[in-house]
Design an enzyme around this catalytic site. Sequence first.
Site, mmCIF file in Angstrom:
data_model
loop_
_atom_site.group_PDB
_atom_site.id
_atom_site.type_symbol
_atom_site.label_atom_id
_atom_site.label_comp_id
_atom_site.label_asym_id
_atom_site.label_seq_id
_atom_site.Cartn_x
_atom_site.Cartn_y
_atom_site.Cartn_z
ATOM 1 N N CYS A 60 44.816 44.243 34.243
ATOM 2 C CA CYS A 60 45.402 43.565 34.514
ATOM 3 C C CYS A 60 45.461 42.020 33.298
ATOM 4 O O CYS A 60 46.933 42.863 32.516
ATOM 5 C CB CYS A 60 43.821 42.354 35.122
ATOM 6 S SG CYS A 60 44.941 41.249 36.096
ATOM 7 N N HIS A 151 41.711 45.977 39.093
ATOM 8 C CA HIS A 151 39.959 44.989 37.794
ATOM 9 C C HIS A 151 39.698 47.251 38.864
ATOM 10 O O HIS A 151 38.497 46.588 39.223
ATOM 11 C CB HIS A 151 39.792 44.366 38.449
ATOM 12 C CG HIS A 151 40.426 42.627 37.282
ATOM 13 N ND1 HIS A 151 39.344 42.263 36.445
ATOM 14 C CD2 HIS A 151 41.558 42.088 38.495
ATOM 15 C CE1 HIS A 151 40.602 41.877 35.885
ATOM 16 N NE2 HIS A 151 41.281 41.790 36.977
ATOM 17 N N GLU A 153 36.886 48.205 37.261
ATOM 18 C CA GLU A 153 35.470 47.845 36.838
ATOM 19 C C GLU A 153 34.981 46.546 38.127
ATOM 20 O O GLU A 153 33.598 46.574 37.793
ATOM 21 C CB GLU A 153 35.341 47.132 35.560
ATOM 22 C CG GLU A 153 35.966 45.308 35.272
ATOM 23 C CD GLU A 153 37.230 44.816 35.525
ATOM 24 O OE1 GLU A 153 37.870 46.062 36.048
ATOM 25 O OE2 GLU A 153 37.054 43.673 35.895
HETATM 26 N N1 GLN Z 1 47.034 36.417 35.818
HETATM 27 C C1 GLN Z 1 46.805 37.099 34.511
HETATM 28 C C2 GLN Z 1 48.154 36.952 33.465
HETATM 29 O O1 GLN Z 1 48.590 36.604 33.192
HETATM 30 C C3 GLN Z 1 46.203 37.895 34.283
HETATM 31 C C4 GLN Z 1 44.903 38.345 35.400
HETATM 32 C C5 GLN Z 1 43.667 39.552 35.311
HETATM 33 O O2 GLN Z 1 43.698 39.429 34.285
HETATM 34 N N2 GLN Z 1 42.964 39.492 36.366
HETATM 35 O O3 GLN Z 1 47.252 37.235 31.969
#
Ligand code: GLN
Length: 177
Positions: A60, A151, A153
């Site tokens: 992410c 994610h 995890e």
């Molecule tokens: N929206 C976040 C970003 O742009 C990422 C969100 C996340 O890591 N769950 O950095």
Amino acid sequence: MRTVGAEPVFVRTADDLAGIEALVLPGGESTTIGRLARRYGLIEPLRAAIEGGMPTLGTCAGMIFLASGTTGEEQPLLEVLDIVVERNAFGRQVESFEEWVEVDGLDEPVEAVYIRAPWIEKVGGSVDVLARSHDHPVMVRQGSILATSFHPELTGDVRIHTMLLDLIDAADAGEGA
Ligand code: GLN
């Protein structure tokens, strides 16, 4: 990481990188991660370690931090993974969702949890797309770098973490050859 037999340590300084075999860049807020990394002098050391072949998993915000660019405003990025990402592509926090995705190299689908997740707009020639959602790549590999929009995890399924550890073994085997 402990579940798959690794001993996790936090990397807070460039010196901490010397003692590790693989790196996880977690989710969170990529602009904050980037700014803090810059303030603590971690951008160049991280870049050097990853470009030197350190197996790395970015999830992410971690995937965004690895990328060569985003479709939005400038922010500090490592620029080691040849992808352009769109941040918050699936919508806002309330639009967070889960789905099953097929991942190249895994027999059964993975339950993917997306939290204000990015998707990938563009991939370079050396990037393999391992999973797609909504017509966009959501998991890629480039050499020893793995990155997911979601994610891994959060579900208790350790197969993606195991892929990271397998990259350490592959790197070790390569060195020995
Ligand atoms: N929206 C976040 C970003 O742009 C990422 C969100 C996340 O890591 N769950 O950095």
